[in-house]
Design an enzyme around this catalytic site. Sequence first.
Site, mmCIF file in Angstrom:
data_model
loop_
_atom_site.group_PDB
_atom_site.id
_atom_site.type_symbol
_atom_site.label_atom_id
_atom_site.label_comp_id
_atom_site.label_asym_id
_atom_site.label_seq_id
_atom_site.Cartn_x
_atom_site.Cartn_y
_atom_site.Cartn_z
ATOM 1 N N TYR A 143 1.101 -0.972 0.279
ATOM 2 C CA TYR A 143 0.344 -0.070 0.448
ATOM 3 C C TYR A 143 1.086 1.526 -0.107
ATOM 4 O O TYR A 143 0.576 2.448 -0.566
ATOM 5 C CB TYR A 143 -1.064 0.339 1.242
ATOM 6 N N ASP A 246 -6.933 -6.719 4.164
ATOM 7 C CA ASP A 246 -7.299 -6.284 3.695
ATOM 8 C C ASP A 246 -8.509 -7.646 2.980
ATOM 9 O O ASP A 246 -9.634 -7.152 2.889
ATOM 10 C CB ASP A 246 -7.002 -5.459 2.248
ATOM 11 N N ASP A 250 -12.548 -9.060 4.063
ATOM 12 C CA ASP A 250 -14.184 -9.047 3.199
ATOM 13 C C ASP A 250 -14.243 -10.705 2.934
ATOM 14 O O ASP A 250 -15.201 -11.617 3.700
ATOM 15 C CB ASP A 250 -13.082 -8.944 2.650
#
Length: 370
Positions: A143, A246, A250
């Site tokens: 990121y 991440d 989910d």
Amino acid sequence: MKQYQILVIGGDGIGTEVTEWGKKILEEIGQQFGHQFTFDTALLGHSAIVATGSPLPEATLHKARQSDAILFGAIGHPMYDNDPSLKVRPEQGLLGLRKALGLYTNIRPIKLFDELLDASSIKPEILKGADILFFRELTGDVYFGEKARKDEGKTAYDVMIYSKYEVERIAHKAFQAAQKRRKILHSVDKANVLESSRLWRETVNEVGRQYPDVQLHHQFIDSAAMLLIKNPKMFDVVLTGNLFGDILTDEASQIAGSMGMLASASIGDSTGFYEPIHGSAPDIAGKGIANPLASILSAALLLEHSLGLKEEAQSIVDAVDKTLKEGYRTIDIADVHTEKSKVLGTQAMGNHVLTSLRAIVKTKFELSTY
Ligand code: IPM
Ligand code: MN
């Protein structure tokens, strides 16, 4: 009376609709328990770009630094998804704020409310009793590593990078949390391929020596993704990097029934940041049907982690539980097969949680006077 300064950032799409309810629940907690919350608002993401040209306006950053905690909604807008060439993007606002506030630990609790066993697409017997606490590193990895294009734009790269220090500080947090739970920690990486993962694993092993009462396991990301669905009950605390975290969280939302239920806490050196893990859901924005429970549960995390108000936080979780037990559901968690759910919109659901909260606090105080 203690005063707390809370910054409310609704953001984009359903973010603003659901955050209104996180705020209302905090106001109610203030009234019931005698705390004073002062609220301010700020812009972030697409709405900030529209108003100021920047996804993270200076004013937002300034207010964020002045606050005791931040209650956030969601960011994102479909116009960017279909046009990767746009240079100014809503996500830059969120990522910039995480970095600026040093929010390196993202805590995502995955716990199924028993009433929602049927809302998930996974078999109830696999899910029942699952309770996982994710520690996702939030300010490093691919990121924030160098990213660029070369060869006249025909080659692109994002560098996956971690320093030992970055791994150490979140590993300590995860081990400490595991000590207070079932004392099992799974660290997730891709150490069979990635050098940054090898450093990750080495460092987690070192930190782990200071927590001999915690059972440490290492799992590759691919197999962790599989095991999470196959046997979610084997996990207690899961520690992982930014990108793997991440994706895994989910996936894990299905263990909790719906993305609409999951809250997260991002903490670091100063102001804590609390948000649902769901996105801005542009397809249902403005329709009044979004699930406000993740924002309400984010408010509970805020009370617990930033303000140390554990009893108040628990009352919110109990209020959500009571509301679900009474059969109230937003559409995303409704049991479409049995018609036994009472399907409500955002406002009505939020109001039911407020009513449940009042009832719970009343019983609590009545009991404590005897
Ligand atoms: C999340 C989101 C963000 C992330 C996006 C919006 C940048 O998916 O909080 O999980 O990837 O971290
Ligand atoms: Mn995500």
